[in-house]
Scaffold this motif. Structure first.
Motif, PDB file in Angstrom:
ATOM      1  N   TYR A   1       2.603   5.156 -10.233  1.00  0.00           N
ATOM      2  CA  TYR A   1       3.135   5.707  -9.371  1.00  0.00           C
ATOM      3  C   TYR A   1       4.621   6.164  -9.584  1.00  0.00           C
ATOM      4  O   TYR A   1       5.655   5.849  -8.720  1.00  0.00           O
TER       5      TYR A   1
ATOM      6  N   ARG B   1       2.745   5.958   2.117  1.00  0.00           N
ATOM      7  CA  ARG B   1       3.638   7.203   1.783  1.00  0.00           C
ATOM      8  C   ARG B   1       4.257   7.723   3.048  1.00  0.00           C
ATOM      9  O   ARG B   1       5.466   8.009   2.965  1.00  0.00           O
TER      10      ARG B   1
ATOM     11  N   VAL C   1       3.265  -1.648  -4.738  1.00  0.00           N
ATOM     12  CA  VAL C   1       1.899  -1.214  -5.372  1.00  0.00           C
ATOM     13  C   VAL C   1       1.453  -2.237  -6.578  1.00  0.00           C
ATOM     14  O   VAL C   1       2.149  -2.924  -6.930  1.00  0.00           O
ATOM     15  N   ARG C   2       0.158  -1.853  -6.901  1.00  0.00           N
ATOM     16  CA  ARG C   2      -0.395  -2.966  -7.935  1.00  0.00           C
ATOM     17  C   ARG C   2       0.202  -2.717  -9.395  1.00  0.00           C
ATOM     18  O   ARG C   2       0.471  -3.589 -10.017  1.00  0.00           O
TER      19      ARG C   2
ATOM     20  N   GLY D   1       1.629   3.202  -2.176  1.00  0.00           N
ATOM     21  CA  GLY D   1       1.285   4.546  -2.874  1.00  0.00           C
ATOM     22  C   GLY D   1       0.155   5.271  -2.014  1.00  0.00           C
ATOM     23  O   GLY D   1      -0.440   6.374  -2.403  1.00  0.00           O
TER      24      GLY D   1
ATOM     25  N   VAL E   1      -2.657  -1.336   3.586  1.00  0.00           N
ATOM     26  CA  VAL E   1      -3.465  -1.586   2.229  1.00  0.00           C
ATOM     27  C   VAL E   1      -4.986  -1.419   2.508  1.00  0.00           C
ATOM     28  O   VAL E   1      -5.363  -1.608   3.711  1.00  0.00           O
TER      29      VAL E   1
ATOM     30  N   LEU F   1       7.009   7.448  -6.853  1.00  0.00           N
ATOM     31  CA  LEU F   1       7.467   6.776  -5.512  1.00  0.00           C
ATOM     32  C   LEU F   1       8.848   6.463  -5.556  1.00  0.00           C
ATOM     33  O   LEU F   1       9.611   6.463  -4.464  1.00  0.00           O
TER      34      LEU F   1
ATOM     35  N   VAL G   1      10.467   0.335  -6.097  1.00  0.00           N
ATOM     36  CA  VAL G   1       9.037   0.254  -6.389  1.00  0.00           C
ATOM     37  C   VAL G   1       8.957  -1.326  -6.911  1.00  0.00           C
ATOM     38  O   VAL G   1       9.647  -1.433  -7.885  1.00  0.00           O
TER      39      VAL G   1
ATOM     40  N   GLY H   1       0.723  -1.263   0.013  1.00  0.00           N
ATOM     41  CA  GLY H   1      -0.002  -0.001  -0.033  1.00  0.00           C
ATOM     42  C   GLY H   1       0.969   1.219  -0.059  1.00  0.00           C
ATOM     43  O   GLY H   1       0.326   2.266   0.494  1.00  0.00           O
TER      44      GLY H   1
ATOM     45  N   ASP I   1       0.692  -7.882  -4.954  1.00  0.00           N
ATOM     46  CA  ASP I   1      -0.852  -7.943  -4.589  1.00  0.00           C
ATOM     47  C   ASP I   1      -0.899  -8.347  -3.078  1.00  0.00           C
ATOM     48  O   ASP I   1      -0.381  -9.633  -3.016  1.00  0.00           O
TER      49      ASP I   1
ATOM     50  N   LYS J   1       6.047  -4.283  -7.910  1.00  0.00           N
ATOM     51  CA  LYS J   1       4.517  -4.598  -8.147  1.00  0.00           C
ATOM     52  C   LYS J   1       4.351  -5.993  -7.207  1.00  0.00           C
ATOM     53  O   LYS J   1       4.939  -6.905  -7.133  1.00  0.00           O
TER      54      LYS J   1
END
Ligand SMILES: NC(=O)c1ccc[n+]([C@@H]2O[C@H](COP(=O)([O-])OP(=O)(O)OC[C@H]3O[C@@H](n4cnc5c(N)ncnc54)[C@H](OP(=O)(O)O)[C@@H]3O)[C@@H](O)[C@H]2O)c1
Length: 234
Positions: A41, A18, A35-36, A13, A77, A44, A51, A11, A55, A53
């Motif tokens: 983003y 943040r 992040v997804r 983003g 999240v 970031l 960063v 989470g 879930d 990817k």
């Protein structure tokens, strides 16, 4: 500080994510910011921030991004960012699936600490009932989200003594303010809505999160966290 290894933030983003990332960097702690859709983003990435990817509801995804020596994970999240979004797409099991994926994925990756952000709605009021059961305090229209969040807490508790992941859930004892300043102070409580605490800034929530990573004080429990700033009189 920088004395601990890196952390992985789910989470990253969002508002809490943040703030946690900023607090970690302030302390010299490296962050894997999950992040997804990384393309959404572009702001970031920064020095000390990678960063990735991922879930939070998928144990393989959690395990994949969490491996590589992270000392702790943060669950910041939310599938729901505000009442205007509605509940049409809310999965009532979202937070249960996230709890399972985190405990399983982090365990497989060898990450021993999880700090999750909770929801005010399931703290207990003065009458001992969850806040969300008092329509005078908690908006009934947000109840489906509160129930989903509470199911996730129940899942952490029911699996709490099993496995290698030492979790703690920090639950805002009232409002969370995005623009409010970092004071570096906060108060931890227990299961009840704390008395006399001021509104908590996201920045001070992040201070509490990093403190519980750097020096874990609470283990496999949910606690309240509230602001500790001096409130000006009228
Ligand atoms: N007073 C209170 O008790 C209070 C107040 C506010 C928030 N909170 C809690 O604090 C936590 C963080 O809230 P927030 O305000 O920071 O939320 P937010 O700003 O809405 O951010 C939530 C983030 O979650 C990400 N996300 C959604 N589904 C995901 C998934 N399946 N996997 C990975 N990431 C996913 C979203 O990013 P993408 O959509 O880009 O993936 C989004 O950036 C939540 O648990 C929330 O309920 C409590």
């Amino acid at each position: 500080m920088g004395g601990i290894g890196g952390i992985v933030v789910f989470g990253a983003g969002g508002r809490a994510g943040r703030a946690v990332t900023a607090e970690a960097r302030r302390r010299g702690v490296a962050v894997t910011a999950v992040v997804r859709e990384p393309a959404r983003y572009p702001d970031l990435g920064a020095e000390g921030v990678v960063v990735a990817k991922g879930d939070v509801t998928d144990p393989l995804s959690v395990g994949g991004v969490a491996g590589g020596g992270h000392v702790a994970a943060v669950h910041a999240v939310s599938p729901f960012s505000g009442p205007e979004q509605g509940f049409g797409s809310l999965d009532p099991d979202f937070f249960v699936r996230a709890a399972d994926a985190l405990l399983d994925g982090l365990g497989a990756a060898g990450v021993g600490r999880l700090v999750a952000i909770g929801l005010f709605a399931n703290l207990l009021g003065v009458d001992g009932r969850p806040v969300m059961d008092d329509a005078g305090v908690f908006p009934p229209e947000i109840r489906p989200f509160a129930l989903a969040h509470t199911a996730g807490l129940s899942r952490l508790r029911s699996r709490g003594d099993e496995g290698a992941v030492d979790w703690v859930m920090l639950t805002p004892g009232g409002g969370l303010e995005e623009g409010a300043a970092r004071t570096g102070r906060y108060r931890l409580g227990g299961e009840r809505v704390p008395e006399g605490g001021s509104v908590l800034s996201y920045a001070d929530l992040a201070v509490a999160v990093l403190d519980e990573i750097e020096t874990p004080m609470r283990h496999r429990v949910r606690v309240s966290v509230t602001g500790d700033s001096v409130i000006d009189g009228p």
